[in-house]
Design a protein around this motif. Structure first.
Motif, mmCIF file in Angstrom:
data_model
loop_
_atom_site.group_PDB
_atom_site.id
_atom_site.type_symbol
_atom_site.label_atom_id
_atom_site.label_comp_id
_atom_site.label_asym_id
_atom_site.label_seq_id
_atom_site.Cartn_x
_atom_site.Cartn_y
_atom_site.Cartn_z
ATOM 1 N N GLU A 1 -10.151 -11.582 -17.717
ATOM 2 C CA GLU A 1 -11.251 -10.642 -17.577
ATOM 3 C C GLU A 1 -12.553 -11.327 -17.144
ATOM 4 N N GLU A 2 -12.437 -12.256 -16.198
ATOM 5 C CA GLU A 2 -13.604 -13.025 -15.767
ATOM 6 C C GLU A 2 -14.539 -12.244 -14.863
ATOM 7 N N TRP A 3 -14.052 -11.208 -14.190
ATOM 8 C CA TRP A 3 -14.923 -10.479 -13.283
ATOM 9 C C TRP A 3 -14.692 -8.982 -13.432
ATOM 10 N N HIS A 4 -15.703 -8.230 -13.040
ATOM 11 C CA HIS A 4 -15.571 -6.782 -12.944
ATOM 12 C C HIS A 4 -16.621 -6.254 -11.975
ATOM 13 N N PHE A 5 -16.325 -5.113 -11.403
ATOM 14 C CA PHE A 5 -17.254 -4.451 -10.492
ATOM 15 C C PHE A 5 -17.403 -3.017 -10.941
ATOM 16 N N GLU A 6 -18.633 -2.529 -11.024
ATOM 17 C CA GLU A 6 -18.888 -1.134 -11.371
ATOM 18 C C GLU A 6 -19.976 -0.579 -10.461
ATOM 19 N N THR A 7 -19.836 0.677 -10.131
ATOM 20 C CA THR A 7 -20.874 1.392 -9.395
ATOM 21 C C THR A 7 -20.952 2.805 -9.937
ATOM 22 N N THR A 8 -22.126 3.398 -9.860
ATOM 23 C CA THR A 8 -22.322 4.747 -10.390
ATOM 24 C C THR A 8 -22.697 5.693 -9.256
ATOM 25 N N THR A 9 -22.018 6.840 -9.238
ATOM 26 C CA THR A 9 -22.362 7.906 -8.306
ATOM 27 C C THR A 9 -22.887 9.079 -9.115
ATOM 28 N N VAL A 10 -23.775 9.857 -8.515
ATOM 29 C CA VAL A 10 -24.423 10.973 -9.213
ATOM 30 C C VAL A 10 -24.076 12.270 -8.491
#
Length: 112
Positions: A80-89
């Protein structure tokens, strides 16, 4: 005792005859296509994830009438060394319903 509600659907009536009673039946939305149906949202975040939590989606209804969707891709455990998140509205209500149908259709097409 099994009873039937006004639409003919099965229901259970709790209480004595002739007194106040409670009718338990399935949820109904009598005006499903009504564009002015009041959408109240929910409290807190609803989170969906895969079996190994690598893709995730979190939905949070905000008081301003918008839903924030946080999309995540995570490296699998144990590193679990990396993660990517983005938020849309998105506006709550019909646009969210349409988005859900589009995502469901897309996922179903991948399974074919």
């Amino acid at each position: 005792m099994i009873d039937y509600d006004g639409s003919g659907s099965p229901a259970v009536r709790v209480g004595s005859p002739g007194q106040a009673s409670l009718l338990l039946s399935g949820p109904t939305r009598p005006f499903e296509d009504e564009p002015t149906l009041d959408f109240r949202g929910w409290e807190g975040a609803h989170i969906w994830h895969s079996l190994y939590y690598d893709p995730t989606v979190a939905a949070e209804h905000r008081p301003n009438g918008y839903v924030h969707l946080t999309w995540g891709i995570h490296e699998r455990a144990p590193s679990e060394e990396w993660h990517f998140e983005t938020t849309t509205v998105h506006p709550a209500g019909e646009e969210m319903r349409s988005l859900a149908v589009e995502v469901r259709t897309f996922i179903a097409s991948l399974a074919e």
